[in-house]
Design an enzyme around this catalytic site. Structure first.
Site, PDB file in Angstrom:
ATOM      1  N   TRP A  47       0.832  -1.214   0.000  1.00 51.46           N
ATOM      2  CA  TRP A  47       0.000   0.000   0.000  1.00 51.46           C
ATOM      3  C   TRP A  47       0.860   1.256   0.000  1.00 51.46           C
ATOM      4  CZ3 TRP A  47      -1.097   3.356   4.420  1.00 51.46           C
ATOM      5  CH2 TRP A  47      -0.434   2.980   5.594  1.00 51.46           C
ATOM      6  N   ASP A  48       2.162   1.087   0.225  1.00 50.61           N
ATOM      7  CA  ASP A  48       3.123   2.181   0.066  1.00 50.61           C
ATOM      8  C   ASP A  48       2.898   2.928  -1.252  1.00 50.61           C
ATOM      9  OD1 ASP A  48       4.081   0.382   1.957  1.00 50.61           O
ATOM     10  OD2 ASP A  48       6.189   0.645   1.392  1.00 50.61           O
TER      11      ASP A  48
ATOM     12  N   GLU B 129       1.719  -1.471  13.005  1.00 48.72           N
ATOM     13  CA  GLU B 129       1.820  -2.934  13.095  1.00 48.72           C
ATOM     14  C   GLU B 129       2.348  -3.387  14.455  1.00 48.72           C
ATOM     15  OE1 GLU B 129       4.189  -3.502   9.609  1.00 48.72           O
ATOM     16  OE2 GLU B 129       2.467  -4.008   8.363  1.00 48.72           O
TER      17      GLU B 129
ATOM     18  N   LYS C  34       4.445   2.266  15.788  1.00 49.01           N
ATOM     19  CA  LYS C  34       5.476   2.102  14.766  1.00 49.01           C
ATOM     20  C   LYS C  34       5.393   3.204  13.722  1.00 49.01           C
ATOM     21  CE  LYS C  34       6.957  -1.395  11.372  1.00 49.01           C
ATOM     22  NZ  LYS C  34       6.474  -2.557  10.601  1.00 49.01           N
ATOM     23  N   GLN C  35       4.193   3.495  13.263  1.00 45.45           N
ATOM     24  CA  GLN C  35       4.032   4.528  12.239  1.00 45.45           C
ATOM     25  C   GLN C  35       2.648   5.138  12.386  1.00 45.45           C
ATOM     26  OE1 GLN C  35       3.956   1.426   8.818  1.00 45.45           O
ATOM     27  NE2 GLN C  35       2.994   3.233   7.943  1.00 45.45           N
TER      28      GLN C  35
END
Lengths: 770, 770
Positions: B357-358, B487, B599-600
């Site tokens: 999905w990047d 994640e 994480k993000q």
């Protein structure tokens, strides 16, 4: 799966040979003696599908692990029960034609597992390609008395010809594990050799240096008379054999007796392996097959004396319960406190490792009631010996103190590697604590606490202390990110069972500490000093006990399996179409996880373990809510439900639950018995009968019984070992009769009535409840 | 990691050879042209550690998957970017001694990636064992104009001797993937051969039958004069080479020009492979190295014209942003709608697959602003072409309708197999829907909706419809068991971002349907008929939109990442000791999962995607809550934080975030660049500059800019393609100047001020905010 086995009260009988069910039969007809075990492979060559399996207890291999994506904290290896030297092999050639049941015509095939006497037999007639017919009778057992000895009587009778029979008894160490992760073989040859009367082979594992030495001796008779043979000695890598040819006359029985001693470096120094095995195999030959078989029959008679269950009016149930007891007694003899009970015992390789929480939750109760307490004690000491490894395991996961026992282990180290299990299914620690309680409560051996038990309890309590945390959000302690006994939910918050067993562990640890302080003050001081237990810690445990959060639903009056349970779609299993079952084969994993379906008892596991702390109404509300959502796709599920159903008077439900595991392997319900039998769940079946229908508990140093006879049976009886007494309990629809078969009196509470049963006395009670 | 590369505005320069950083440099100095790519391996033999890597876009291999425990729904294979024929190889021997930089003494080594012109060069002096010194100059590129062509100029000058130089240009198809799951090689030889002037090799993959044909031609000069050589032809399995020896005088330059054409069965029929490659390689030789290099320089000049960013006052930042843009343009040219942007591009093998999905979340914005809209459109059509596979994927997981795009794919099929990602990180579907919105909003190409976009949107909405369910417990719709963009939490309930992007998808789908119905009624009818969209469905979407549950905390005024978030221990990252970071290396997985560390961007990803639906105060409260808990251990994290920080006026924080990815590979922050560069995160760095510091958005068909200059820079400027215009935006601390470099006017909204910038016009504005 068609039911292809005959119903018989004392035997498992297969009539007619079918290659399609051969691997299944190889599992079911397995033999073992706690020290070693053997699948029901054929002695002669067989070119069809087969899992050739010989296993030595405690000899394992740290196979390279196999995971998709590595997570910190995963173990470096996955320990495998190790398939070892094939010691049963006997090559057979009739006038140059090899005997191979996959290739010849087979008639009148009968394979029988004689559970009463503890041996396997096989009889058949084979028609070879040229029309020659031979009859084969083979008997095999691994000795319950001489643990290293396996003995075979292999008989050949030419039916319609006279000819030459070539026999090749051999030892073959070039074996592979079916479940090897990278198709690797794990054995190296150390030495081999033979003289005219015997042959030997020593192999060792590529890692860990386990040595196994096998020595075979043998004897041949023809028409009942001893025959002297001059063998040709054959050797190749990891293989040694003797070949000889005998003239066999039509109708004359030719018999090869093969005696093998298998000894391992677990028990002997390397220099002692060969001489020991030679002595043992030589002694066995001298004793002779008939004497060894008599020893075997005697040993099993004694075993049944302690652990038999008799069911009247239902031969199929009778056969099943005996099969379960037989397999349990074959798997673990309790003499070696380094051993444990693998989920497949000696009947297959699947799952790897040997020890799961199954041992504490399901097997300990069986051994407590059917064997000397020393056996259960050894199972507990096994964990005590792994305490340092369990502490290391906790450190590895970042805990500053405490112990986390592994999910699966061989030597105390974790060897499971799914994060949701390895790292999160931590309730296993609770089962290990509870087994200590269970042992002490059952046997009355409170000294165990000071000797071993309390140290384990304290380290587990320390783990729980660090694993929970206080959240301002709730004003209580919570435990996030766990997997409960229901593995169909992963990484949930506040699994009721885990929260509850954690707090219970602290409660029991404090209680045991108080006991020790009062009763054995010097030992108490020594322990507290040694493990540096502080008052701050025990105060923290008290605080956690007081302020733990337990998810519940007030409206329904139930405990919640986890925080989010009530947001699930709650549709009873019975409304799922058959096309959805079993969900673990039909549904993707995410669908299972977000569904309400429960694999095995979870809240109910807690209500079983801590049964004396909850009233019947509470149990009933939770059972009524959870059981309809339970798919029982673990073989360990139905027994707990059966037991609680019995308590609640749900007799039909209890019997339905009992049936789901009683014949699990015999009828191959789960379609996977070819991989091995479900050994640990067999203890669950025993529990369903004795704790369920028998209502057995131990409370305040009394044996509690609240039995009833399931409607489908006439009566049943079981043996129970309790505080030095061996009791036989016989239950009919009208009466309960308990006879004390020993010289030790027993304190009872039967149907609510207290009674002390004198030595060798009998107490008969009219049934109180229907 | 020491910073071993020189700072230069247009080049990456390594001085001095160090075998320890060689694999890292092999990644960083990689070259590519969207069709193929090559790590910066040496042409001559190298016996030190190296990842020899040549990759052809779209040529992949379905490697046997590797998982610990199988789950229903897992893919059968894991697709690998395939390491293919080594076409750069040139064996070099000086008077019989092989040149190998791991063995000889190396002086004055300089490796340079010339980003402006698009080629790699290397120069060094080697002292051989006998004391002979040679100087090597090597230049290499893969042609941006002739996509199948790679060209090498390899020059050797004896410095202190006269002797014989043996050169062996070769093609070697006997290559392995470093990340092969079972150490398997994936290529088979099809054919090979050579004549005096050229050699060819065709290999094919063991599965899927991808063919790659390589043809090499070459020329030799000495002292600038052409030399004729008679090669010895060498062949072995999957290998073909030409060897010849040339007398080389001291101080005289000997040059080998090697031209290779690599063609694949993705573009040509099998019968056309060899003739096509021969023609292309022959043409390249005829054109000659100088002409090819001029074409290369021209092509890259054009590319920089569209996508360059100029930073003044910070050469290190200037180098970094150009490196990122250079690698992105090397990786994906957008001409082939079957291709996509792998996370490592052509610089390594890790992660497998090509599409995450990047692409939609990070790369589409870059290509939208720096290339013709057709390029971004092709990225969208790539997913349109995978729609049937995405529907199959949803069926496989038990959904009756809708589409679930894979987490990782090569050909539309899922090839990731961690259950918590594969099955649960379903928000990826939302990013794919959002990219359609983003494309239409940016380009104004609303026709795309009727052509392709709406069908994808409708199938994704259908998936969300089935994935949520109404719970009586809350009286709302919920979504259980998901993994959000963070994640570091798995299998959570009601991830706010996923719930929100799901509802947003339905909203946008309904809006697009309404648009189509009004504007293109016949296409609307055709679509609704074809996909059998019912009013019942759209009504259900409306109901879900109205009654979706979003976890939030009223007191803090924030959205909750998931239901249980506030029960976590909330300790800011900055209070964690350095010994704990990065937590993905220091902590066990369970500890990470139950921690509050992110994480993000997760909630913040939603506030970025749906930025025009939330006010600044809401963004601020959420940013202030979540950013301090974020460890940014995904290279995709900082850019989103930088952009929101810019909006909030947190300029220092924005710059700090920008720095965390700008030089990620050049400074090897994550200590893993030897596996390949972080290509997709490079688009994030571009976003941090253009969407962050530049404040670029598109709203109501206007290009919105709200720029500021980070305190560490003097000024910066960037190019933007917008609705047919190419704009150059220059930002200083005082002014914003926008010049329109095309004949198309552009509608702007800069610092809140509307303006239409005429063709070729310039608009200068004093900065409104500091």
């Amino acid at each position: 799966m068609k039911q292809y086995l005959h119903v018989d009260e004392w035997s498992i009988i297969e009539e007619g040979f079918d290659a399609h069910t051969h691997e299944l039969s190889e599992s079911i007809f397995s033999i073992g003696n706690g020290y070693m075990g053997q699948r029901a492979n054929f002695e002669e060559a067989y070119s069809g599908a087969s899992l050739q399996g010989s296993y030595m207890a405690g000899v394992y291999y740290p196979d390279k692990t196999r995971v998709g994506w590595w997570k910190n904290g995963y173990p470096e290896y996955f320990a495998k029960v190790l398939n070892s030297t094939n010691w049963i092999g006997i090559g057979v050639e009739i006038d140059g034609e090899p005997l191979d049941l996959y290739k010849v015509k087979v008639h009148d095939f009968v394979r029988t597992l004689h559970m009463k006497e503890g041996y396997l037999s096989r009889r058949f007639t084979a028609t070879l390609e040229g029309g020659k017919e031979v009859q084969i009778d083979a008997i095999r057992f691994v000795s319950a008395k001489r643990q290293e000895i396996g003995a075979i009587r292999y008989s050949i009778t030419p039916l319609n010809f006279t000819g030459k029979v070539k026999l090749t008894p051999y030892l073959d160490g070039d074996v592979a594990n079916k479940d090897s992760n990278y198709d690797e073989k794990f054995w190296l040859e150390v030495s081999k050799g033979s003289d005219e009367a015997k042959a030997h082979l020593t192999v060792k594992t590529k890692k860990l240096d386990f040595h196994v030495t096998s020595v075979m001796t043998y004897a041949v008779t023809k028409g009942g008379q001893s025959v002297s043979v001059t063998p040709e000695q054959e050797e190749r890598e990891k293989f040694v054999a003797h070949s000889f040819t005998v003239d066999a006359a039509q109708g004359e029985e030719l018999v090869l007796y093969k005696y093998v001693a298998n000894v391992t470096s677990r028990n002997y120094g390397l220099g002692q392996l060969l001489p020991t095995a030679e002595k043992l195999a030589g002694d066995a030959k001298i004793a002779g097959f008939a004497a060894l078989l008599q020893e075997q029959t005697d040993a099993w008679a004694h075993s049944w004396e302690e652990s038999d269950i008799i069911i009247e009016g239902d031969p199929s149930a009778q056969q099943a319960i005996r099969f379960n007891i037989f397999q349990l007694n074959q798997t673990y003899s309790g003499e070696d406190d380094r051993l444990n009970i693998g989920p497949k015992g000696f009947t297959g390789e699947k799952y790897g490792g040997s020890t799961y929480w199954d041992t504490e939750a399901y097997c300990v109760p069986f051994y407590l009631s059917t064997h000397d307490p020393a056996i259960s004690r050894n199972l507990l000491i096994y964990r005590y010996k792994h305490l340092e490894k369990a502490k290391e395991n906790a450190r590895k996961l970042g805990f500053k103190k405490g112990a986390l026992y592994p999910m699966v282990t061989m030597n105390g180290e974790e060897c499971h590697n799914e994060w949701e299990i390895t790292f999160e299914e931590i309730h296993r620690n609770g089962a290990i604590a509870h087994a200590i309680y269970n042992y002490v409560n059952y046997t009355g051996d409170k000294a165990y606490l000071g000797q071993y038990g309390l140290e384990v309890l304290a380290e587990i309590s320390r783990f729980w202390e660090e694993r929970v945390h206080f959240t301002a959000n709730k004003g209580q302690y919570v435990m996030l990110g766990v997997t409960g006994p229901n593995e169909y939910e992963n990484n949930v918050n506040n699994n009721w069972y885990t929260n509850r067993i954690a707090v219970w562990t602290m409660e029991y640890t404090l209680e045991a500490l108080a006991y020790l302080k009062e009763q054995e003050p010097s030992r108490y001081t020594e322990l507290v000093d040694r493990i540096q237990l502080t008052e701050e810690e025990t105060a923290k445990w008290q605080d956690i006990i007081a302020r733990m959060y337990y998810p519940s639903d007030e409206e329904r009056g139930i405990f919640l399996q986890q925080d989010g349970f009530l947001d699930k779609e709650l549709i009873p299993v019975k409304e799922l179409g058959a096309e959805n079952l079993p969900i673990n084969q039909k549904w993707s994993w995410d669908r299972i996880l977000r569904s309400c379906y429960i694999k095995q008892a979870d809240v109910l596991q807690g209500l079983y373990f801590l049964g004396d702390r909850y009233d019947l109404e509470t149990k009933k509300r939770n059972f009524d809510f959870y059981e309809p959502l339970t798919v029982h796709e673990s073989s360990l599920s139905p027994c707990v439900h059966a037991i609680i159903a019995c308590e609640l008077g749900y007799q039909e439900k209890a019997y339905e639950m009992y049936l789901r595991t009683a014949r699990l392997d015999l009828d191959n319900y789960n379609n996977d018995t070819e991989d091995g039998c479900h050994i640990t769940s067999m203890a669950g079946t025993w529990m369903a009968v004795v704790h369920g229908f028998g209502g057995l508990r131990v409370k305040d140093d009394r044996l509690v019984l609240n039995p009833f006879v399931p409607g489908h049976w006439t009566s049943f009886s079981f043996k129970v070992v309790f505080r030095g007494a061996l009791l036989k309990v016989n239950v009919t629809s009208d009466t309960i009769e308990i006879s004390n078969q020993t010289g030790v009196p027993a304190a009872l509470l039967v149907g609510g009535q207290e009674h002390t049963l004198e030595a060798n006395g009998t107490w008969k009670q009219e049934r109180v409840t229907a």
